[in-house]
Design a protein around this motif. Structure first.
Motif, PDB file in Angstrom:
ATOM      1  N   MET A   1       0.918  -0.895  -0.127  1.00  0.00           N
ATOM      2  CA  MET A   1       0.076   0.023  -0.436  1.00  0.00           C
ATOM      3  C   MET A   1       0.823   1.226   0.313  1.00  0.00           C
ATOM      4  O   MET A   1       2.299   1.376   0.738  1.00  0.00           O
ATOM      5  CB  MET A   1      -0.949  -0.091   0.906  1.00  0.00           C
ATOM      6  N   GLN A   2       0.653   2.196  -0.461  1.00  0.00           N
ATOM      7  CA  GLN A   2       0.791   3.428  -0.915  1.00  0.00           C
ATOM      8  C   GLN A   2       0.677   4.773  -0.027  1.00  0.00           C
ATOM      9  O   GLN A   2      -0.427   4.514  -0.066  1.00  0.00           O
ATOM     10  CB  GLN A   2       1.610   3.689  -2.236  1.00  0.00           C
ATOM     11  N   SER A   3       1.418   5.736   0.082  1.00  0.00           N
ATOM     12  CA  SER A   3       0.776   6.422   0.675  1.00  0.00           C
ATOM     13  C   SER A   3       0.644   8.034  -0.237  1.00  0.00           C
ATOM     14  O   SER A   3       1.237   8.553  -0.891  1.00  0.00           O
ATOM     15  CB  SER A   3       1.331   7.214   1.799  1.00  0.00           C
ATOM     16  N   LEU A   4      -0.649   8.541  -0.187  1.00  0.00           N
ATOM     17  CA  LEU A   4      -0.701   9.722  -1.900  1.00  0.00           C
ATOM     18  C   LEU A   4      -0.932  10.294  -1.103  1.00  0.00           C
ATOM     19  O   LEU A   4      -2.504  10.621  -0.354  1.00  0.00           O
ATOM     20  CB  LEU A   4      -1.576   8.689  -2.980  1.00  0.00           C
ATOM     21  N   THR A   5      -0.445  11.840  -1.413  1.00  0.00           N
ATOM     22  CA  THR A   5      -1.308  13.212  -0.760  1.00  0.00           C
ATOM     23  C   THR A   5      -1.728  14.170  -1.865  1.00  0.00           C
ATOM     24  O   THR A   5      -0.463  14.330  -2.795  1.00  0.00           O
ATOM     25  CB  THR A   5      -0.658  14.207   0.134  1.00  0.00           C
ATOM     26  N   ILE A   6      -2.638  14.672  -2.422  1.00  0.00           N
ATOM     27  CA  ILE A   6      -3.461  15.227  -3.371  1.00  0.00           C
ATOM     28  C   ILE A   6      -3.037  16.952  -2.395  1.00  0.00           C
ATOM     29  O   ILE A   6      -3.894  17.332  -1.558  1.00  0.00           O
ATOM     30  CB  ILE A   6      -4.906  15.214  -3.773  1.00  0.00           C
ATOM     31  N   LEU A   7      -2.932  17.517  -3.324  1.00  0.00           N
ATOM     32  CA  LEU A   7      -2.607  19.496  -2.598  1.00  0.00           C
ATOM     33  C   LEU A   7      -3.968  20.174  -4.075  1.00  0.00           C
ATOM     34  O   LEU A   7      -3.417  19.954  -4.553  1.00  0.00           O
ATOM     35  CB  LEU A   7      -1.259  19.408  -2.355  1.00  0.00           C
ATOM     36  N   GLY A   8      -4.572  20.050  -3.464  1.00  0.00           N
ATOM     37  CA  GLY A   8      -6.062  21.627  -3.614  1.00  0.00           C
ATOM     38  C   GLY A   8      -6.799  19.884  -4.347  1.00  0.00           C
ATOM     39  O   GLY A   8      -7.127  18.797  -4.530  1.00  0.00           O
ATOM     40  N   GLY A   9      -7.891  20.837  -3.575  1.00  0.00           N
ATOM     41  CA  GLY A   9      -8.741  20.099  -3.353  1.00  0.00           C
ATOM     42  C   GLY A   9     -10.911  20.711  -4.341  1.00  0.00           C
ATOM     43  O   GLY A   9     -11.378  20.483  -4.117  1.00  0.00           O
TER      44      GLY A   9
END
Ligand SMILES: NC(=O)C1=CN([C@@H]2O[C@H](COP(=O)(O)OP(=O)(O)OC[C@H]3O[C@@H](n4cnc5c(N)ncnc54)[C@H](O)[C@@H]3O)[C@@H](O)[C@H]2O)C=CC1
Ligand SMILES: O=C(CO)COP(=O)(O)O
Length: 305
Positions: A1-9
């Motif tokens: 499992m990888q950790s993904l962070t999205i910036l901007g909603g």
């Protein structure tokens, strides 16, 4: 499992957060209005996706610079714009700020509303670090999203950025009801104009024939879901740019991109006739009808592709 962070909603950040979760990876969606702090979702992230509009890229880079971002974290940029001060692309800005991180451009014909409906689409993950591009390909590929890779991030990014200028022109074309012949001529002439700019900036010509170039040009120029197309359509209806942008309540990057592109083309002496008419129209120098006439009355020449 990888950790993904999205910036901007915004529209695209939200769609990318949904797509990223399809394989069971851990996804964090952060925006300026989030109740949690940025550091908590940056620490330990395998991939950070910047999905902010062009005007937010500088501030987002500064925010991340103030944190301890691991050099192992892959930075993915999906912004389709140009920086007005430096004329640089978002990936160039990210690479300059984080020279030790792999930068991946994710771009293609990806109207977010269709993707949110679960309709199938394809895109490109491009990087000078092919392994990083493949990692992003694996994270995002699903039965509704097919991801290809290439090693021309600049060309991939410029395809998505420059087509917005022509999406405005296409909106004008449809708004004035100029017909299918005119639309085909416009899109066909747009492609060499994109390639001319891209090649002068260091991109590969062939990249523009792919999903991130021609693919995105076709999608955006033919869909009222495109905000840039809607800008052109509104101008053809006689609305002011201010009114159109107020009604949109969302980002139409093509307006800023056109201004930066003209600046860049003037300094480098690149011929961009269609973009120039879009610029004159956006800046109130001519009407939509005059823009069409100017293109039709240009000096006759061979068809240079
Ligand atoms: N919506 C779409 O279909 C697609 C959009 N894109 C590109 O993705 C980018 C974002 O587009 P959308 O999400 O559609 O726009 P949007 O207008 O829905 O959202 C823009 C986002 O940027 C954030 N933002 C703006 N300034 C900021 C700042 N100073 N600091 C932090 N965040 C800031 C806003 O809070 C918002 O979350 C654009 O460059 C667009 O061209 C790319 C592919 C598809
Ligand atoms: O880039 C897009 C589709 O690929 C979105 O287009 P608009 O920004 O014009 O809505």
């Amino acid at each position: 499992m990888q950790s993904l962070t999205i910036l901007g909603g915004g529209a695209w950040g939200s769609a990318l957060a949904n797509l990223g979760g399809k394989k069971g990876d851990r996804v964090n969606l952060w925006s300026r209005s989030s109740s949690f702090n940025l550091e908590s979702v940056i620490t330990g992230a395998d991939v950070v996706v910047s999905a902010v509009s062009m005007k937010g890229v500088g501030a987002t880079v500064d925010r991340l610079l103030a944190l301890e971002l691991s050099p192992d974290t892959i930075i993915v940029t999906v912004t389709k714009g140009l920086d007005p001060a430096s004329t640089r692309t978002p990936s160039q800005i990210w690479q300059n700020a984080f020279p030790n991180n792999s930068i991946v451009v994710l771009s293609g014909p990806n109207l977010s509303e269709e993707i949110q409906q679960g309709l199938p689409a394809a895109t490109v993950a491009a990087s000078l670090d092919l392994a990083a591009a493949k990692q992003v390909q694996n994270i995002y590929s699903s039965d509704i999203f097919r991801v290809y890779v290439n090693e021309d991030p600049l060309g991939t990014e410029l395809g998505g950025t420059l087509k917005n200028v022509f999406a405005i022109a296409a909106g004008v074309c449809d708004g004035l009801q100029l017909g299918t012949n005119a639309k085909s001529a416009l899109l066909t002439r747009a492609l060499p104009e994109m390639i001319r700019v891209g090649v002068r900036l260091g991109a590969r010509a062939e990249t523009f024939y792919g999903l991130s170039g021609l693919g995105d040009l076709l999608a955006t120029c033919n869909s009222p879901l495109s905000r840039n197309y809607r800008v052109g359509f509104g101008l053809a209806e006689g609305k002011s740019l201010e009114q159109i942008l107020h009604e949109l309540q969302s980002t139409a990057e093509g307006v800023n991109t056109t201004n930066v592109l003209i600046d860049l083309a003037d300094r480098r002496e690149i011929e961009i006739p269609v973009s120039r008419q879009v610029y004159r129209l956006l800046n109130g120098e001519i009407t939509a009808e005059q823009a069409v006439l100017s293109l039709m009355e240009r000096t006759l020449k061979p068809e240079i592709l």
